[in-house]
Scaffold this motif. Structure first.
Motif: not given
Length: 302
Positions: A178-207
């Motif tokens: 679904w995410l692949q299709a959602e991004l594919q169908n979003t105009p390349a000129t439209m900026p995207v903000c993604v919200l998740s609960h669990i981090p996709i990528l984070s440095a906090t886990l080192m501490v």
């Protein structure tokens, strides 16, 4: 609490340490949107949490020009293994507080503490995510919407682990497609903000979770997405993905990777309403979004 499925070998990161504010270069441009990001509220009738959450909501609404709130999950304190009376009481308090104290629209994703996984209740129709989805009027656990030229993609990052008793951070094949299709169908000129609960990528886990000051240098699957590699590869194909917001860790950080900014935005509840979590005080994010795909943001202690 166990957070399983170890992730290893993430390299090539630009890690920017947690600071009180991560504002970008000052600009006199007018933002298209101003959004507050509130996550990990953990509302419960204890520790004066209802009054303190009301204070936070008032603080947000005193900020000029806020258009809506992005709620990053862990809305109620914890319903994972509770009986139905406790679950009902926590959600009743949420609705009562929001009705009395908040006039802003709110868009939600589910947190791990919002899911009812009591093994003795698996036969009930409300088992799993359905109860909280009904409370939040979510037809699906992941979705998107567009406003003022920006696309907002709301992900469901909480799933049962392989033994079906606890959770892991991932999208799963259906949601990833679904995410692949959602991004594919979003105009390349439209900026995207993604919200998740669990981090996709984070440095906090080192501490995180280091009581004795030592470094464990391991990332468990309940702490960060286990499919990070797939997601960042997908984002690399879509340069209009600009910002990813998360919570879950109750710590504040900012990671920039492949020109995508990943922000873990602390917690409204701090350390579950009992002070700071390490050096991160209770707070929320405030983000200004611009037409050219840039943004400025800050973390605000209320």
């Amino acid at each position: 609490m166990q957070r399983r499925s170890l992730i290893k070998n993430l390299g090539g990161l630009l890690l920017i340490p947690a600071l009180p504010s991560f504002g970008a270069i000052a600009t006199d441009k007018k933002p298209m949107l101003r959004v507050a990001h509130l996550t990990d509220i953990h509302l419960k009738d204890k520790w004066d949490a209802p009054a303190r959450f009301a204070k936070c909501l008032h603080h947000v609404q005193q900020q000029p020009g806020v258009d809506f709130i992005l709620n990053g999950g862990d809305v109620v304190f914890d319903i994972n293994k509770e009986n139905l009376d406790v679950v009902n009481a926590q959600w009743s308090l949420w609705h009562k507080t929001l009705k009395a104290e908040c006039n802003l629209p709110m868009h939600y994703v589910l947190g791990n503490h919002d899911v009812w996984w009591s093994e003795s209740d698996k036969g009930q129709t409300l088992y799993g995510k359905k109860y909280s989805m009904d409370q939040l009027k979510l037809a699906t656990p992941y979705y998107s919407f567009a406003q003022n030229g920006w696309k907002f993609i709301m992900l469901d990052s909480v799933h049962l682990d392989i033994d079906n008793t606890w959770y892991i951070g991932k999208l799963g094949e259906e949601q990833f497609t679904w995410l692949q299709a959602e991004l594919q169908n979003t105009p390349a000129t439209m900026p995207v903000c993604v919200l998740s609960h669990i981090p996709i990528l984070s440095a906090t886990l080192m501490v995180d979770d280091i009581a004795d000051g030592s470094n464990k240098w391991e990332i468990l699957g309940g702490d960060m997405h286990t499919d990070t590699g797939k997601i960042v590869d997908l984002f690399y194909l879509h340069p209009n993905v600009k910002l990813c917001l998360s919570g879950h860790i109750h710590l504040r950080d900012k990671v920039v990777y492949n020109d995508v900014t990943y922000i873990c935005n602390g917690a409204v509840s701090g350390a579950w309403w009992e002070g700071n979590k390490h050096q991160t005080a209770a707070g929320y994010g405030l983000i200004d979004f611009y037409a050219d795909g840039t943004f400025t943001e800050q973390y605000i202690n209320y």
